[in-house]
Design a protein around this motif. Structure first.
Motif, short mmCIF file in Angstrom:
data_model
loop_
_atom_site.label_atom_id
_atom_site.label_comp_id
_atom_site.label_asym_id
_atom_site.label_seq_id
_atom_site.Cartn_x
_atom_site.Cartn_y
_atom_site.Cartn_z
N UNK A 131 56.48 34.77 39.78
CA UNK A 131 57.64 35.81 38.96
C UNK A 131 58.88 35.61 39.67
N UNK A 132 59.80 36.17 39.07
CA UNK A 132 61.42 35.99 39.95
C UNK A 132 61.26 36.42 41.37
N UNK A 133 61.98 35.40 42.22
CA UNK A 133 62.00 35.46 43.54
C UNK A 133 60.91 34.93 44.17
N UNK A 134 60.26 34.04 43.35
CA UNK A 134 59.06 32.96 43.75
C UNK A 134 58.17 33.82 44.34
N UNK A 135 57.59 35.20 43.83
CA UNK A 135 56.53 35.74 44.31
C UNK A 135 55.38 35.62 43.54
N UNK A 136 54.09 35.55 43.94
CA UNK A 136 52.81 35.13 43.30
C UNK A 136 52.69 36.37 42.57
N UNK A 137 52.32 36.22 41.17
CA UNK A 137 52.15 37.44 40.23
C UNK A 137 50.87 38.30 40.39
N UNK A 138 50.97 39.31 40.03
CA UNK A 138 49.42 40.13 39.91
C UNK A 138 48.65 39.59 39.21
N UNK A 139 48.86 38.94 38.00
CA UNK A 139 47.60 38.22 37.18
C UNK A 139 47.19 36.98 37.81
N UNK A 140 47.88 36.32 38.84
CA UNK A 140 47.60 35.18 39.35
C UNK A 140 46.51 35.63 40.54
N UNK A 141 46.93 36.81 41.21
CA UNK A 141 46.19 37.24 42.30
C UNK A 141 44.93 37.88 41.98
N UNK A 142 44.86 38.49 40.47
CA UNK A 142 43.48 38.76 40.03
C UNK A 142 42.72 37.36 39.62
N UNK A 187 25.83 31.89 35.29
CA UNK A 187 26.87 31.71 34.42
C UNK A 187 26.88 33.01 33.66
N UNK A 188 26.05 34.08 33.23
CA UNK A 188 26.49 35.30 32.70
C UNK A 188 26.83 36.41 33.57
N UNK A 189 27.13 36.13 34.73
CA UNK A 189 27.58 37.27 35.57
C UNK A 189 29.04 37.50 35.28
N UNK A 190 29.39 38.82 35.08
CA UNK A 190 30.74 39.06 34.20
C UNK A 190 31.47 39.99 35.01
N UNK A 191 32.74 39.91 35.07
CA UNK A 191 33.47 41.18 35.55
C UNK A 191 33.37 42.32 34.97
N UNK A 192 32.98 43.77 35.43
CA UNK A 192 33.03 44.74 34.97
C UNK A 192 34.17 45.72 35.51
N UNK A 193 34.50 45.53 36.43
CA UNK A 193 35.79 46.29 36.89
C UNK A 193 36.72 45.52 38.28
N UNK A 194 37.94 45.90 38.20
CA UNK A 194 38.42 45.35 39.26
C UNK A 194 39.62 46.30 39.42
N UNK A 195 39.85 46.37 40.63
CA UNK A 195 40.95 47.16 41.07
C UNK A 195 41.69 46.58 42.40
N UNK A 196 43.06 46.43 42.12
CA UNK A 196 43.64 45.65 42.98
C UNK A 196 45.03 46.56 43.68
N UNK A 197 45.13 46.59 44.77
CA UNK A 197 46.12 47.27 45.51
C UNK A 197 47.15 46.10 46.08
#
Length: 121
Positions: free
Chosen positions: A27-38, A57-67
């Motif tokens: 992102x601007x300021x050369x900060x690693x974006x939230x989507x990349x951290x996800x 292979x069929x293990x899938x994400x059901x929820x993610x919470x990032x602070x």
């Protein structure tokens, strides 16, 4: 696995990934974006699940919470996932994300995965 992510260390229920930051992650300021951290958190969790169940292979994400705790502006990012619970149907991990060489966390995530019935049974 996501392009650019390298498995740095594996253990029982633990996976550490590293990634050289690419322009599309910034992102601007050369900060690693939230989507990349996800992506880092999700892939590290998926890899940690593999340490217990093998390739699933069929293990899938059901929820993610990032602070997001502090700006991430390092050229290399480290994501360390540790399984907190591996049940019959779900897996839960916590993931610490930081710039390489930084003591402080950039973000902390809780990620849950649904496991396929064949594995869960």
């Amino acid at each position: 696995m996501q392009e650019g992510l390298i498995v740095d260390n594996l253990g029982d229920g633990v996976a550490t990934l590293r990634c050289e930051v690419q322009d599309w992650m910034l992102r601007p300021g050369k900060l690693v974006s939230g989507p990349a951290q996800f992506i880092f958190a999700d892939t590290a969790t998926y890899t940690a699940v593999f340490t217990r169940l093998g390739i699933t292979p069929m293990a899938v994400t059901t929820n993610t919470n990032i602070n997001f705790l502090s700006p991430c502006n390092a050229p290399v990012v480290i994501a360390r996932a540790e399984l907190i619970k591996l049940g019959r149907r779900t897996a839960l991990a916590q993931v610490d994300i930081r710039g390489e060489g930084h003591d402080h966390l950039a973000s902390h995530a809780m990620v849950s995965f649904a496991l396929p019935v064949e594995v869960a049974a």
